[in-house]
Scaffold this motif. Structure first.
Motif, PDB file in Angstrom:
ATOM      1  N   THR A  10      11.445  14.364 -13.518  1.00 29.03           N
ATOM      2  CA  THR A  10      11.006  13.606 -15.404  1.00 29.03           C
ATOM      3  C   THR A  10       9.616  13.197 -14.983  1.00 29.03           C
ATOM      4  O   THR A  10       8.429  13.737 -15.718  1.00 29.03           O
ATOM      5  N   GLU A  11       8.655  12.171 -14.437  1.00 28.12           N
ATOM      6  CA  GLU A  11       8.188  11.529 -14.533  1.00 28.12           C
ATOM      7  C   GLU A  11       6.853  11.812 -14.045  1.00 28.12           C
ATOM      8  O   GLU A  11       5.575  11.473 -15.029  1.00 28.12           O
ATOM      9  N   GLU A  12       6.840  12.765 -13.438  1.00 24.82           N
ATOM     10  CA  GLU A  12       5.799  13.408 -12.947  1.00 24.82           C
ATOM     11  C   GLU A  12       5.648  14.468 -13.375  1.00 24.82           C
ATOM     12  O   GLU A  12       4.147  15.462 -13.206  1.00 24.82           O
ATOM     13  N   ARG A  13       6.059  15.478 -14.299  1.00 21.32           N
ATOM     14  CA  ARG A  13       6.257  16.604 -15.083  1.00 21.32           C
ATOM     15  C   ARG A  13       5.331  15.914 -16.618  1.00 21.32           C
ATOM     16  O   ARG A  13       6.089  15.481 -17.759  1.00 21.32           O
ATOM     17  N   PRO A  14       4.303  15.927 -16.916  1.00 14.65           N
ATOM     18  CA  PRO A  14       3.661  16.482 -17.839  1.00 14.65           C
ATOM     19  C   PRO A  14       4.433  16.474 -19.456  1.00 14.65           C
ATOM     20  O   PRO A  14       4.653  16.255 -20.499  1.00 14.65           O
ATOM     21  N   LEU A  15       5.181  18.125 -19.339  1.00 13.60           N
ATOM     22  CA  LEU A  15       6.180  18.561 -19.773  1.00 13.60           C
ATOM     23  C   LEU A  15       7.352  17.645 -20.416  1.00 13.60           C
ATOM     24  O   LEU A  15       7.711  17.259 -22.162  1.00 13.60           O
ATOM     25  N   TRP A  16       7.422  16.572 -19.872  1.00 12.19           N
ATOM     26  CA  TRP A  16       8.822  15.475 -20.103  1.00 12.19           C
ATOM     27  C   TRP A  16       7.935  14.587 -21.113  1.00 12.19           C
ATOM     28  O   TRP A  16       8.878  14.236 -22.361  1.00 12.19           O
ATOM     29  N   ALA A  17       7.142  14.330 -20.441  1.00 12.87           N
ATOM     30  CA  ALA A  17       6.521  13.017 -21.810  1.00 12.87           C
ATOM     31  C   ALA A  17       6.204  13.711 -22.868  1.00 12.87           C
ATOM     32  O   ALA A  17       6.330  12.818 -23.990  1.00 12.87           O
ATOM     33  N   SER A  18       5.822  15.105 -22.611  1.00 14.10           N
ATOM     34  CA  SER A  18       5.424  15.865 -23.815  1.00 14.10           C
ATOM     35  C   SER A  18       6.725  16.581 -25.013  1.00 14.10           C
ATOM     36  O   SER A  18       5.796  16.604 -26.268  1.00 14.10           O
ATOM     37  N   LEU A  19       7.626  15.612 -25.077  1.00 13.72           N
ATOM     38  CA  LEU A  19       8.669  16.857 -24.624  1.00 13.72           C
ATOM     39  C   LEU A  19       8.710  16.140 -26.659  1.00 13.72           C
ATOM     40  O   LEU A  19       8.497  14.850 -26.766  1.00 13.72           O
ATOM     41  N   PRO A  20       8.706  16.478 -28.046  1.00 13.91           N
ATOM     42  CA  PRO A  20       8.726  16.349 -28.903  1.00 13.91           C
ATOM     43  C   PRO A  20      10.332  15.831 -29.687  1.00 13.91           C
ATOM     44  O   PRO A  20      10.744  14.917 -30.984  1.00 13.91           O
ATOM     45  N   VAL A  21      11.015  16.559 -28.879  1.00 12.51           N
ATOM     46  CA  VAL A  21      12.457  16.770 -28.995  1.00 12.51           C
ATOM     47  C   VAL A  21      13.246  15.164 -28.601  1.00 12.51           C
ATOM     48  O   VAL A  21      12.571  15.188 -27.163  1.00 12.51           O
ATOM     49  N   PRO A  22      13.722  14.339 -29.169  1.00  9.62           N
ATOM     50  CA  PRO A  22      14.643  13.092 -27.841  1.00  9.62           C
ATOM     51  C   PRO A  22      14.889  13.848 -26.929  1.00  9.62           C
ATOM     52  O   PRO A  22      16.515  14.831 -27.924  1.00  9.62           O
ATOM     53  N   SER A  23      14.973  13.613 -25.687  1.00  3.46           N
ATOM     54  CA  SER A  23      15.580  14.133 -24.539  1.00  3.46           C
ATOM     55  C   SER A  23      16.085  13.208 -23.611  1.00  3.46           C
ATOM     56  O   SER A  23      15.779  12.024 -23.388  1.00  3.46           O
ATOM     57  N   VAL A  24      17.747  13.072 -23.262  1.00  2.00           N
ATOM     58  CA  VAL A  24      18.000  12.195 -22.079  1.00  2.00           C
ATOM     59  C   VAL A  24      18.625  12.899 -21.097  1.00  2.00           C
ATOM     60  O   VAL A  24      19.286  13.781 -21.414  1.00  2.00           O
ATOM     61  N   LEU A  25      18.304  12.272 -20.264  1.00  2.00           N
ATOM     62  CA  LEU A  25      19.110  12.553 -18.719  1.00  2.00           C
ATOM     63  C   LEU A  25      20.188  11.482 -18.500  1.00  2.00           C
ATOM     64  O   LEU A  25      19.663  10.682 -18.284  1.00  2.00           O
ATOM     65  N   ILE A  26      21.370  12.447 -18.645  1.00  2.00           N
ATOM     66  CA  ILE A  26      22.406  11.793 -18.211  1.00  2.00           C
ATOM     67  C   ILE A  26      23.127  11.900 -16.757  1.00  2.00           C
ATOM     68  O   ILE A  26      23.644  12.858 -16.320  1.00  2.00           O
ATOM     69  N   ALA A  27      23.313  11.142 -15.486  1.00  2.00           N
ATOM     70  CA  ALA A  27      24.207  10.500 -14.362  1.00  2.00           C
ATOM     71  C   ALA A  27      25.155  10.775 -14.509  1.00  2.00           C
ATOM     72  O   ALA A  27      25.894  10.916 -15.174  1.00  2.00           O
ATOM     73  N   PRO A  28      25.478  11.438 -13.495  1.00  2.00           N
ATOM     74  CA  PRO A  28      26.600  12.102 -12.886  1.00  2.00           C
ATOM     75  C   PRO A  28      27.949  11.140 -13.011  1.00  2.00           C
ATOM     76  O   PRO A  28      29.312  11.380 -13.121  1.00  2.00           O
ATOM     77  N   ASP A  29      27.655   9.081 -13.103  1.00  3.65           N
ATOM     78  CA  ASP A  29      28.437   8.782 -13.845  1.00  3.65           C
ATOM     79  C   ASP A  29      28.597   8.765 -15.014  1.00  3.65           C
ATOM     80  O   ASP A  29      29.235   7.568 -15.892  1.00  3.65           O
ATOM     81  N   ASP A  30      27.863   9.365 -16.053  1.00  4.44           N
ATOM     82  CA  ASP A  30      27.891   9.224 -17.802  1.00  4.44           C
ATOM     83  C   ASP A  30      27.108   8.019 -17.669  1.00  4.44           C
ATOM     84  O   ASP A  30      26.716   7.770 -18.781  1.00  4.44           O
ATOM     85  N   THR A  31      25.551   7.869 -17.143  1.00 12.33           N
ATOM     86  CA  THR A  31      25.155   6.237 -17.553  1.00 12.33           C
ATOM     87  C   THR A  31      23.904   7.334 -17.725  1.00 12.33           C
ATOM     88  O   THR A  31      23.939   8.356 -17.619  1.00 12.33           O
ATOM     89  N   ILE A  32      23.223   6.422 -18.206  1.00 12.89           N
ATOM     90  CA  ILE A  32      21.573   6.867 -19.000  1.00 12.89           C
ATOM     91  C   ILE A  32      20.248   7.348 -17.461  1.00 12.89           C
ATOM     92  O   ILE A  32      19.928   5.606 -17.474  1.00 12.89           O
ATOM     93  N   ALA A  33      20.229   8.741 -17.143  1.00  9.82           N
ATOM     94  CA  ALA A  33      19.352   8.309 -15.785  1.00  9.82           C
ATOM     95  C   ALA A  33      17.441   8.056 -16.098  1.00  9.82           C
ATOM     96  O   ALA A  33      16.595   7.630 -15.733  1.00  9.82           O
ATOM     97  N   ASP A  34      17.463   8.265 -17.560  1.00 14.50           N
ATOM     98  CA  ASP A  34      16.014   8.335 -18.296  1.00 14.50           C
ATOM     99  C   ASP A  34      15.810   9.045 -19.563  1.00 14.50           C
ATOM    100  O   ASP A  34      17.003   9.775 -20.100  1.00 14.50           O
ATOM    101  N   VAL A  35      15.148   8.615 -20.125  1.00 12.30           N
ATOM    102  CA  VAL A  35      15.337   8.673 -21.783  1.00 12.30           C
ATOM    103  C   VAL A  35      13.547   9.466 -21.866  1.00 12.30           C
ATOM    104  O   VAL A  35      12.488   8.810 -20.756  1.00 12.30           O
ATOM    105  N   ASN A  36      13.248  10.184 -21.999  1.00 12.75           N
ATOM    106  CA  ASN A  36      11.897  10.131 -23.174  1.00 12.75           C
ATOM    107  C   ASN A  36      11.260   9.650 -24.190  1.00 12.75           C
ATOM    108  O   ASN A  36      12.204   9.027 -24.516  1.00 12.75           O
ATOM    109  N   ALA A  37       9.630   9.749 -24.516  1.00 11.85           N
ATOM    110  CA  ALA A  37       9.142   8.905 -25.018  1.00 11.85           C
ATOM    111  C   ALA A  37      10.034   8.950 -26.403  1.00 11.85           C
ATOM    112  O   ALA A  37      10.308   8.471 -27.766  1.00 11.85           O
TER     113      ALA A  37
END
Length: 374
Positions: A10-37
């Motif tokens: 996600t971090e190396e792709r400008p698309l992730w940082a530019s998404l205007p919609v709140p987006s969350v990556l959820i790891a297999p253990d149901d913890t938060i792996a990443d969030v965008n701005a």
């Protein structure tokens, strides 16, 4: 240890940082792996604060979602959830739609996008309030003069009659005078609603406005209430008319005080900053309204039959109420380019005002310049 997704996904792709919609990556253990701005703004929490935390501890969804989420992950399918309240420990819930799907190339990792329902519905309601306001203003201008003149004659005649009446009959003429004056006062309020001047907008310290309203209330109509200050000390200046914003807050605090009745109660004046709050204007452009004021009371709540119409003229939940106070509040905030909403249940009513920053144009220009240079 559960394998976590490579953040380069996600971090190396400008698309992730530019998404205007709140987006969350959820790891297999149901913890938060990443969030965008946008998600950091929505949750009012930084990536560092939420990384590795259980997702359902950070994101509160008012629906039984865990089982459906587990099935979507196991089957590799998408999941859509409409019109649910979503919030966090750092912010009040908003009605949202959720879109959840597997992340391609990362086994067991899910992406959740949160879409607050705040654009089309908000503009529709703003438009309906303005239309209703125009109707009320036209009616007032047409009828006020014709009604107030005969009322003055009726009041004068009743006062003359009272000079020659017995004590028992005086009660009737006093009633005529009192009711005539009440109608005149109502007409004057309608005229005030129509004659509101265009706001003179400048940089305004919202905490000064809240403090003036609090002190005025405690010396008068809110003397029986406990008013708590809960401010974000770093809140920047708003773009607004100080006197009109004071009128807005005073109206809201007065409503809360009157709803509590003689028993008293607690009013909380809350301010905070919300990065992700935007309103779509009529020209299609998004407008940032990050400055939030909430007037929260522990009263009985709004009557169920008027909850959706409280900002319309002549809608009131109180006996003998004019129904113009909240209509005037909505009109002022609309003229400021802001937004007001209400969420009410027995025991808690929250009026929320969203306003632009005083340096909004400067900030937008800075962001655009950074994008161009990048």
């Amino acid at each position: 240890m559960t394998e976590r997704p490579d953040r380069n996904l996600t971090e190396e792709r400008p698309l992730w940082a530019s998404l205007p919609v709140p987006s969350v990556l959820i790891a297999p253990d149901d913890t938060i792996a990443d969030v965008n701005a946008a998600a950091e703004g929505f949750l009012n929490a930084s990536h560092k604060a939420v990384y590795g935390q259980p997702v359902w501890d950070i994101i509160a969804v008012d629906a039984p979602l865990e089982d459906a989420f587990a099935k979507a992950r196991a089957r590799g399918t998408t999941l859509f959830v409409n019109d649910v309240d979503v919030g966090s420990g750092q912010r009040a819930p908003l009605q949202c739609g959720l879109q959840i799907a597997p992340l391609s190339g990362a086994a067991g990792v899910m992406i959740m996008m949160i879409s607050p329902r705040e654009l089309a519905g908000r503009m529709t309601q703003n438009h309906s309030v303005k239309s209703a306001a125009k109707s009320a203003i036209g009616m007032a201008e047409m009828l006020a003069h014709e009604i107030k003149n005969p009322l003055a004659g009726i009041t004068g005649a009743a006062q003359l009659l009272s000079m020659n009446l017995s004590q028992d009959d005086l009660e009737l003429t006093d009633l005529i005078v009192a009711e005539s004056r009440r109608i005149v006062k109502l007409l004057e309020q309608v005229e005030q609603f129509g004659n509101l001047t265009t706001p003179v907008r400048e940089a305004v310290n919202l905490h000064d406005v809240l403090d003036r309203a609090r002190r005025s209330a405690l010396l008068g109509f809110g003397a029986h209430m406990k008013i708590i200050e809960d401010y974000d000390p770093s809140l920047p200046a708003a773009l607004g008319d100080k006197d009109q914003l004071l009128q807005v807050v005073l109206n809201l605090v007065k409503n809360a005080s009157e709803a509590a009745g003689g028993r008293g109660g607690t009013i909380r004046l809350h301010s905070y900053y919300e990065h992700s709050f935007r309103l779509r204007r009529a020209d299609g452009q998004g407008m940032a309204l990050p400055l939030q004021i909430e007037v929260i009371d522990d009263g009985p709540g709004l009557p169920e039959n008027i909850k959706g119409d409280v900002f319309d003229p002549f809608v009131s939940g109180r006996e003998n109420g004019t129904g113009l106070g909240l209509a005037l509040v909505s009109k002022i905030i609309s003229e400021h380019g802001g937004w007001i909403s209400v969420d009410s249940v027995p025991g808690q009513t929250v009026f929320r005002i969203s306003l632009p920053r005083a340096d909004a144009n400067t900030e937008a220009a800075r962001v655009a310049a950074n994008k161009e240079s990048g």
